[in-house]
Design an enzyme around this catalytic site. Sequence first.
Site, PDB file in Angstrom:
ATOM      1  N   LYS A 130      20.877   4.422   9.294  1.00 62.29           N
ATOM      2  CA  LYS A 130      22.321   4.241   9.074  1.00 62.29           C
ATOM      3  C   LYS A 130      22.880   5.322   8.153  1.00 62.29           C
ATOM      4  CE  LYS A 130      21.362   0.825  11.474  1.00 62.29           C
ATOM      5  NZ  LYS A 130      19.966   1.022  11.774  1.00 62.29           N
TER       6      LYS A 130
ATOM      7  N   LYS B 151       0.811  -1.224   0.000  1.00 59.07           N
ATOM      8  CA  LYS B 151       0.000   0.000   0.000  1.00 59.07           C
ATOM      9  C   LYS B 151       0.842   1.271   0.000  1.00 59.07           C
ATOM     10  CE  LYS B 151      -0.472   0.272   4.992  1.00 59.07           C
ATOM     11  NZ  LYS B 151      -1.283   0.468   6.133  1.00 59.07           N
TER      12      LYS B 151
ATOM     13  N   HIS C 143      46.450 -10.131   9.757  1.00 65.49           N
ATOM     14  CA  HIS C 143      46.930  -9.050  10.624  1.00 65.49           C
ATOM     15  C   HIS C 143      47.249  -7.828   9.777  1.00 65.49           C
ATOM     16  CE1 HIS C 143      48.940  -7.020  13.915  1.00 65.49           C
ATOM     17  NE2 HIS C 143      49.933  -6.744  13.073  1.00 65.49           N
TER      18      HIS C 143
ATOM     19  N   CYS D 174      11.984  -1.143   7.035  1.00 68.77           N
ATOM     20  CA  CYS D 174      13.444  -1.244   7.026  1.00 68.77           C
ATOM     21  C   CYS D 174      14.066  -0.272   6.036  1.00 68.77           C
ATOM     22  CB  CYS D 174      13.850  -2.677   6.690  1.00 68.77           C
ATOM     23  SG  CYS D 174      15.616  -2.901   6.594  1.00 68.77           S
TER      24      CYS D 174
ATOM     25  N   GLY E 140      -4.574  -4.122   0.975  1.00 69.23           N
ATOM     26  CA  GLY E 140      -5.234  -5.425   0.909  1.00 69.23           C
ATOM     27  C   GLY E 140      -6.063  -5.709   2.148  1.00 69.23           C
TER      28      GLY E 140
ATOM     29  N   LEU F 200       7.700   0.015  -1.550  1.00 65.60           N
ATOM     30  CA  LEU F 200       8.382  -1.274  -1.459  1.00 65.60           C
ATOM     31  C   LEU F 200       9.583  -1.122  -0.518  1.00 65.60           C
ATOM     32  CD1 LEU F 200       8.333  -2.313  -5.220  1.00 65.60           C
ATOM     33  CD2 LEU F 200       7.063  -3.420  -3.355  1.00 65.60           C
TER      34      LEU F 200
ATOM     35  N   GLY G 139      15.743   1.088  24.188  1.00 67.83           N
ATOM     36  CA  GLY G 139      16.041  -0.066  23.335  1.00 67.83           C
ATOM     37  C   GLY G 139      16.897   0.367  22.153  1.00 67.83           C
ATOM     38  N   VAL G 140      16.952  -0.508  21.148  1.00 69.90           N
ATOM     39  CA  VAL G 140      17.839  -0.267  20.007  1.00 69.90           C
ATOM     40  C   VAL G 140      17.454   1.014  19.261  1.00 69.90           C
ATOM     41  CG1 VAL G 140      18.635  -1.224  17.824  1.00 69.90           C
ATOM     42  CG2 VAL G 140      18.275  -2.722  19.768  1.00 69.90           C
TER      43      VAL G 140
ATOM     44  N   GLY H 129      12.303   5.128  26.156  1.00 68.20           N
ATOM     45  CA  GLY H 129      12.594   3.766  25.707  1.00 68.20           C
ATOM     46  C   GLY H 129      14.071   3.648  25.366  1.00 68.20           C
TER      47      GLY H 129
HETATM   48  P1  FAD Z   1       7.672  -3.945   7.369  1.00 68.51           P
HETATM   49  O1  FAD Z   1       9.043  -3.603   6.973  1.00 68.51           O
HETATM   50  O2  FAD Z   1       6.981  -3.066   8.351  1.00 68.51           O
HETATM   51  O3  FAD Z   1       6.809  -4.025   6.026  1.00 68.51           O
HETATM   52  C1  FAD Z   1       5.433  -4.210   6.031  1.00 68.51           C
HETATM   53  C2  FAD Z   1       4.852  -3.637   4.757  1.00 68.51           C
HETATM   54  O4  FAD Z   1       3.496  -4.035   4.649  1.00 68.51           O
HETATM   55  C3  FAD Z   1       4.859  -2.104   4.734  1.00 68.51           C
HETATM   56  O5  FAD Z   1       5.494  -1.658   3.577  1.00 68.51           O
HETATM   57  C4  FAD Z   1       3.375  -1.740   4.759  1.00 68.51           C
HETATM   58  O6  FAD Z   1       3.092  -0.584   3.992  1.00 68.51           O
HETATM   59  C5  FAD Z   1       2.748  -2.975   4.127  1.00 68.51           C
HETATM   60  N1  FAD Z   1       1.351  -3.180   4.520  1.00 68.51           N
HETATM   61  C6  FAD Z   1       0.847  -3.249   5.772  1.00 68.51           C
HETATM   62  N2  FAD Z   1      -0.475  -3.522   5.744  1.00 68.51           N
HETATM   63  C7  FAD Z   1      -0.823  -3.625   4.432  1.00 68.51           C
HETATM   64  C8  FAD Z   1      -2.038  -3.897   3.750  1.00 68.51           C
HETATM   65  N3  FAD Z   1      -3.168  -4.131   4.425  1.00 68.51           N
HETATM   66  N4  FAD Z   1      -2.037  -3.902   2.406  1.00 68.51           N
HETATM   67  C9  FAD Z   1      -0.885  -3.681   1.719  1.00 68.51           C
HETATM   68  N5  FAD Z   1       0.294  -3.430   2.305  1.00 68.51           N
HETATM   69  C10 FAD Z   1       0.330  -3.414   3.642  1.00 68.51           C
HETATM   70  N6  FAD Z   1      16.100  -4.093  11.840  1.00 68.51           N
HETATM   71  C11 FAD Z   1      17.341  -4.600  11.675  1.00 68.51           C
HETATM   72  O7  FAD Z   1      17.498  -5.805  11.470  1.00 68.51           O
HETATM   73  N7  FAD Z   1      18.445  -3.771  11.702  1.00 68.51           N
HETATM   74  C12 FAD Z   1      18.346  -2.435  11.945  1.00 68.51           C
HETATM   75  O8  FAD Z   1      19.361  -1.744  11.981  1.00 68.51           O
HETATM   76  C13 FAD Z   1      17.047  -1.887  12.145  1.00 68.51           C
HETATM   77  N8  FAD Z   1      16.892  -0.571  12.365  1.00 68.51           N
HETATM   78  C14 FAD Z   1      15.630  -0.074  12.560  1.00 68.51           C
HETATM   79  C15 FAD Z   1      15.493   1.285  12.831  1.00 68.51           C
HETATM   80  C16 FAD Z   1      14.240   1.816  13.022  1.00 68.51           C
HETATM   81  C17 FAD Z   1      14.095   3.296  13.315  1.00 68.51           C
HETATM   82  C18 FAD Z   1      13.080   0.984  12.925  1.00 68.51           C
HETATM   83  C19 FAD Z   1      11.700   1.556  13.104  1.00 68.51           C
HETATM   84  C20 FAD Z   1      13.217  -0.363  12.651  1.00 68.51           C
HETATM   85  C21 FAD Z   1      14.489  -0.913  12.475  1.00 68.51           C
HETATM   86  N9  FAD Z   1      14.656  -2.268  12.236  1.00 68.51           N
HETATM   87  C22 FAD Z   1      15.926  -2.777  12.075  1.00 68.51           C
HETATM   88  C23 FAD Z   1      13.511  -3.217  12.199  1.00 68.51           C
HETATM   89  C24 FAD Z   1      13.092  -3.543  10.762  1.00 68.51           C
HETATM   90  O9  FAD Z   1      12.831  -2.347  10.065  1.00 68.51           O
HETATM   91  C25 FAD Z   1      11.869  -4.438  10.781  1.00 68.51           C
HETATM   92  O10 FAD Z   1      12.115  -5.551  11.597  1.00 68.51           O
HETATM   93  C26 FAD Z   1      11.501  -4.928   9.367  1.00 68.51           C
HETATM   94  O11 FAD Z   1      11.229  -3.832   8.532  1.00 68.51           O
HETATM   95  C27 FAD Z   1      10.294  -5.867   9.433  1.00 68.51           C
HETATM   96  O12 FAD Z   1       9.944  -6.280   8.146  1.00 68.51           O
HETATM   97  P2  FAD Z   1       8.462  -6.722   7.766  1.00 68.51           P
HETATM   98  O13 FAD Z   1       8.504  -7.130   6.356  1.00 68.51           O
HETATM   99  O14 FAD Z   1       7.949  -7.668   8.768  1.00 68.51           O
HETATM  100  O15 FAD Z   1       7.563  -5.405   7.954  1.00 68.51           O
END
Ligand code: FAD
Length: 450
Positions: A50, A34, A427, A41, A113, A37, A189-190, A187
């Site tokens: 980064k 939606k 080295h 991440c 979707g 792409l 965390g990372v 928070g």
């Molecule tokens: P997402 O990347 O969230 O993708 C989901 C996709 O689904 C989105 O594009 C969304 O638009 C789409 N979508 C949702 N619902 C619908 C629908 N109903 N119809 C159509 N499309 C839909 N991870 C690391 O490993 N290393 C890092 O250094 C790191 N840094 C990060 C820094 C930040 C600030 C954040 C917020 C996250 C970071 N992460 C990192 C985590 C990482 O981004 C996520 O774990 C990863 O993107 C998860 O992938 P995913 O495919 O599950 O979901």
Amino acid sequence: MQKYDLTILGGGPGGYVAAIRAAQLGAKVALIEKDKLGGTCLNRGCIPTKALIAATSLYAKMLKAENFGITAEKVAINFKKVIERKNTVVDKLVKGLRFLIEKNGIEIIEGTGKVLGPGKVEVDIVDSPSTSLGASSKLLVVSRKLILATGSSPASLPGISFDKKDFLTSDDLLEYSPVPEKLNIVGGGVIGLHFAQIFSALGSEITIYEALPEILPGIDEEVVEAVKRILKRRKVTVLTGTRFDPAKSTGKTLISVGRTPNLQGIEGLGMRNEGKGIWVNEKMETSVPGIYAVGDLVSKKMLAHVAYEQGYIAAENALGKNKTFSYENIPFGIYTDPEIGSVGMTEKEAREKHGEVKIGKFPFAALGIAAAMGEVEGFVKVISGENGKLLGIHILGAEATSLIGCATLALKNGLKVEQLAETFQAHPTYPEGIQEAAQASLKRSLHSIN
Ligand code: FAD
């Protein structure tokens, strides 16, 4: 109506990897997205942060150029330009990803979707010239199997709503606005630490609020202690065991208290939940036959490489293979300064599970390459069990996020500390630190006192 072997909902790391793998296996695949792409991440997470850290750490290094015999006068950072560069990096990667997906013969369906049932998704089509599916605004996509990869969104706290002004998400902080004088980060965390890294280098006064007794959950206790000392030296205030009170706060506030799985469009299927997300078994199957789920939607570890791996496994299983996913030995990297790399058990976990464990440590200060590069802060820590089996490797230091790859290879393959100690490294390089820490476990480190 469009018919496919496999439909994937969400084009982030979990979804697009599943799509590519399924296409490689010969399936006719539809990928519904939606927004952009690459998901969180690529657009709002790993890569943009980064790209910002690359700029702020170069800036920090240039301020120390004198240490290297270099005079760099009038060094200044223009945050607007830093953000522009970040956008260029992201745009290029998103375009490259689209090319890759299309070259694999995957149909990209741009729209939102809604899953109607197993194998049935109704898509609200985004009006875009790149959509090759005609003018209809609703499209029914039918397939034999379905993979859900809808990801997650920033979570908030009771009583706080994001307003892009005082209370911000990580998404907001990746868009340009003047660098705040004072930034509260709720928070530890990372994600919180990534932004502390970026904005402290830009000159913001940072306070991190963490309700738990410690920051960086899941990271080795000794590494966390060292990180806290480094943050203190950089004048970043860390308040652990402290709840943030919005009524008493001034300045801008980033809320980075975790992320909530995106369930919109998949409710109503009667799927079993786990925590806030969707339950899956080790084959990435949900409780509804024919529907798989991957990535942040299900993950106990919200990491891009976890989503990649789960997407790959779900695609293979959806097409008849029998693969399983394990949360064991998942590496992770944190881009603090210096960086953190971690894989396997922390010392506390290892002691709880195995009782007696061996610890080998090696300081970066004793590493030739680190001295040459001016990166002497940190250490490598190797934890092994009674029989010598490697249980965990933790690194605080330059290049730790890349170094952890070598450690992961060792742990994934069940190596013993002796084997790591006997793997000679070139080295002068940083991996020598891993070898030396393994040698230290056996009381035979060559460049430190055992
Ligand atoms: P997402 O990347 O969230 O993708 C989901 C996709 O689904 C989105 O594009 C969304 O638009 C789409 N979508 C949702 N619902 C619908 C629908 N109903 N119809 C159509 N499309 C839909 N991870 C690391 O490993 N290393 C890092 O250094 C790191 N840094 C990060 C820094 C930040 C600030 C954040 C917020 C996250 C970071 N992460 C990192 C985590 C990482 O981004 C996520 O774990 C990863 O993107 C998860 O992938 P995913 O495919 O599950 O979901």
